[in-house]
Design an enzyme around this catalytic site. Structure first.
Site, short mmCIF file in Angstrom:
data_model
loop_
_atom_site.label_atom_id
_atom_site.label_comp_id
_atom_site.label_asym_id
_atom_site.label_seq_id
_atom_site.Cartn_x
_atom_site.Cartn_y
_atom_site.Cartn_z
N GLU A 1 -18.88 -32.62 -15.21
CA GLU A 1 -20.22 -33.19 -14.76
C GLU A 1 -19.97 -34.61 -14.15
O GLU A 1 -20.46 -34.93 -13.46
CB GLU A 1 -21.40 -32.13 -14.72
CG GLU A 1 -22.97 -32.91 -13.33
CD GLU A 1 -23.57 -31.43 -14.03
OE1 GLU A 1 -23.73 -30.46 -13.26
OE2 GLU A 1 -24.73 -31.92 -15.05
N HIS B 1 -5.53 -16.11 -31.57
CA HIS B 1 -5.39 -15.10 -31.11
C HIS B 1 -5.19 -15.00 -29.74
O HIS B 1 -5.27 -13.49 -29.43
CB HIS B 1 -6.01 -14.00 -32.12
CG HIS B 1 -5.62 -14.36 -33.73
ND1 HIS B 1 -4.76 -13.24 -34.02
CD2 HIS B 1 -6.02 -14.91 -34.75
CE1 HIS B 1 -4.42 -13.51 -35.04
NE2 HIS B 1 -5.29 -14.56 -35.25
N LYS C 1 -25.34 -26.20 -3.22
CA LYS C 1 -26.46 -25.81 -3.69
C LYS C 1 -27.58 -25.62 -1.55
O LYS C 1 -28.14 -24.99 -1.01
CB LYS C 1 -27.64 -26.32 -3.94
CG LYS C 1 -27.19 -26.38 -5.26
CD LYS C 1 -28.25 -27.51 -6.10
CE LYS C 1 -28.37 -27.65 -7.39
NZ LYS C 1 -30.05 -28.52 -8.47
#
Length: 545
Positions: free
Chosen positions: A343, A374, A513
């Site tokens: 960000e 793994h 947004k």
């Protein structure tokens, strides 16, 4: 851009780095470097407050390092750093200072010291009252926030579990999806729950939706006195009061969300740890601030790591970095770093709005070791992309805070030794690799009957020469965690300064947004006018939820 703040690609050092890369660095081999320098570990080891960094397994030689340090000086890194610490408006798109460092400085050592410490003292006094569970009656603390109002506290509380108070549980809710909040509510008693509504603006869609639902649940379950069971951390105190909250702890517009752990946003951490340990967290961060401000660039850990990020991203063309903390308490650190780094530095224009002709933030991702081994380490060892790995190891760990039979202590100590051995082995294996000849000479495991041994050897060989950094922490305590996080903050600042970008805004969050606000009523009305064909089709598929 100020004449004294030059973008990295416009410096002579950048051009010289490009020439050095083309001439020799593109073919750098770690195995050869170690064979030719018995003191490489000492030369590329860096001591910083509360941690040690081994940079020796990176694609870095003395000429490249010298050029990177020259690059830092030619872009004016030290001047930018000093301007930030003094309160200059480095966030130029919003006209704001960048002063998260003031939140952890002594009262008289940074701008705004009096108001910072007045708020800190009040917040910690409140935290201690909550921790006095015999009088407060609180057993569960639920932090409702998202992004910077969630990721920092959610990372810090489990990291410092050994320092938390028994009988006082911490919960974190961030997702707009009700499947996170709803099951948690079924486990809570309204009379013994404290909700912290953490939102800088007190308008964040996800946070306010969860807050309204929590408030409705509280009232529906017979909860009384909202003002005693809801508290806010926000810059918009008036909105918190309108919500029904009497107790609100503020912070300032010069504190960015992803840098706000040290502010009132750290309230759930303060409640979990207590005032003494929270101040130690701040103290560790301040120690790293002083290191960043005063250490020579050649031994300045955040600077060196930030320059290494530039070296890999812009000259070697590497696109991501994996973070593997070998401590389960740091399991949320990769997610925290994703926001902090991507960000901050995921930008495509410089501070003057000019398009950048080079790449910026790498993708940052990871999981705790040994789980990561793994999952995705196969790709790190044998994949077609080279991905630098950041190992984080903790030397001393203790389970003394847990009610366990004494007979378990030697078993847990042996598990810790095995964990550390795995961490060291992975960085060694990434560097050393295994040649086809070595694989062929080994006794191979059972394979398909018709597969020639030389073909199987190619499957079982490892290219090696894969870079990594190892960060060693003496122990995971509040001061060490504070120093570690502050180090990452200043590392982000360093690479952002070289790239000439504003690391402290996040306009990329805003467009989605705005479009969400436009689309939300259309989910009810079905109105698809003016939308693109894909969105129209998806609306029709969804129907009316």
């Amino acid at each position: 851009m100020s004449a004294s703040w030059v973008r990295g690609d416009r410096t002579a050092a950048w051009a010289d780095l490009s020439a050095h890369f083309a001439a020799s660095a593109a073919n750098f081999d770690l195995r050869t470097a170690f064979a030719g320098d018995a003191r490489r570990f000492e030369r590329f080891g860096v001591e910083a407050p509360h941690l040690f960094a081994d940079l020796s397994k990176n694609w870095l030689d003395a000429p490249a390092l010298a050029l990177l340090l020259r690059l830092a000086r030619e872009v004016g890194l030290e001047g930018r750093r000093d301007a930030m610490l003094a309160g200059a408006p480095l966030n130029n798109t919003e006209g704001r200072a960048v002063l998260h460092t003031a939140l952890r400085a002594p009262r008289d050592a940074a701008p705004h010291g009096s108001e910072v410490h007045a708020t800190l003292d009040a917040m910690l006094a409140f935290a201690e009252r909550v921790r006095d569970t015999a009088h407060s009656g609180i057993t569960d603390v639920v932090n409702i926030g998202i992004g910077g109002s969630d990721l920092g506290p959610q990372m810090a509380v489990p990291a410092l579990q050994a320092y938390t108070q028994a009988g006082l549980r911490s919960h974190f809710v961030s997702n707009l999806d009700g499947h996170e909040l709803a099951p948690l509510l079924t486990q809570l008693d309204p009379q013994s729950t404290l909700f912290i509504i953490a939102s800088k603006t007190f308008t964040t869609q996800e946070t306010m939706a969860n807050a309204e639902t929590a408030k409705a649940w509280f009232l529906a379950r017979g909860g009384r006195d909202i003002a005693r069971h809801f508290v806010a951390t926000t810059t918009n105190v008036d909105a918190a009061v309108a919500f029904g909250i009497d107790t609100a702890f503020g912070f300032w517009d010069w504190v960015g969300g992803r840098y706000s752990l040290w502010s009132a946003i750290g309230l759930p951490v303060a409640i979990a740890l207590g005032a003494t340990h929270f101040r130690a967290l701040l103290g560790g961060a301040h120690a790293m601030d002083r290191h960043f401000a005063t250490a020579p660039l050649e031994r300045n850990l955040p600077v060196l790591l930030g320059l290494l990020d530039v070296w890999y991203r812009n000259f070697h063309g590497l696109t991501s970095r994996s973070v593997a903390p070998y401590h389960q308490g740091l399991r949320r650190l990769p997610a925290y770093l994703q926001q902090l780094e991507m960000e901050s530095n995921g930008k495509c224009v410089d501070r003057d709005g000019e398009p950048l002709p080079f790449a910026t933030s790498p993708v940052v991702w990871g999981e705790p070791g040994t789980n990561a081994q793994h999952a995705y380490f196969q790709m790190l060892h044998q994949g077609s992309d080279v991905i630098p790995v950041e190992f984080i190891a903790v030397r001393d760990t203790s389970h003394a805070h847990l009610d366990l039979p004494p007979a378990l202590q030697p078993l847990l100590a042996e598990q810790q030794r095995k964990l550390l051995a795995n961490c060291l082995a992975q960085s060694q294996a990434l560097m050393a690799g295994k040649s086809e000849a070595q694989a062929l000479a080994e006794r191979a495991p059972t394979a398909a009957a018709d597969m020639p041994r030389d073909v199987l050897a190619r499957h079982r060989s490892f290219p090696g020469n894969r870079p990594s950094t190892t960060l060693l922490l003496e122990r995971l305590d509040p001061a060490t965690l504070g120093a570690l996080i502050a180090m990452y903050e200043h590392r982000v600042f360093t690479s952002g300064a070289v790239w000439g970008i504003n690391s402290f805004d996040q306009w990329g969050v805003e467009l989605g947004k705005a479009m969400c606000s436009e689309l939300l009523p259309r989910l009810t009305t079905g109105d698809a006018s003016g939308l693109d064909g894909s969105t129209v089709g998806l609306l029709r598929k969804l129907g009316t939820p």
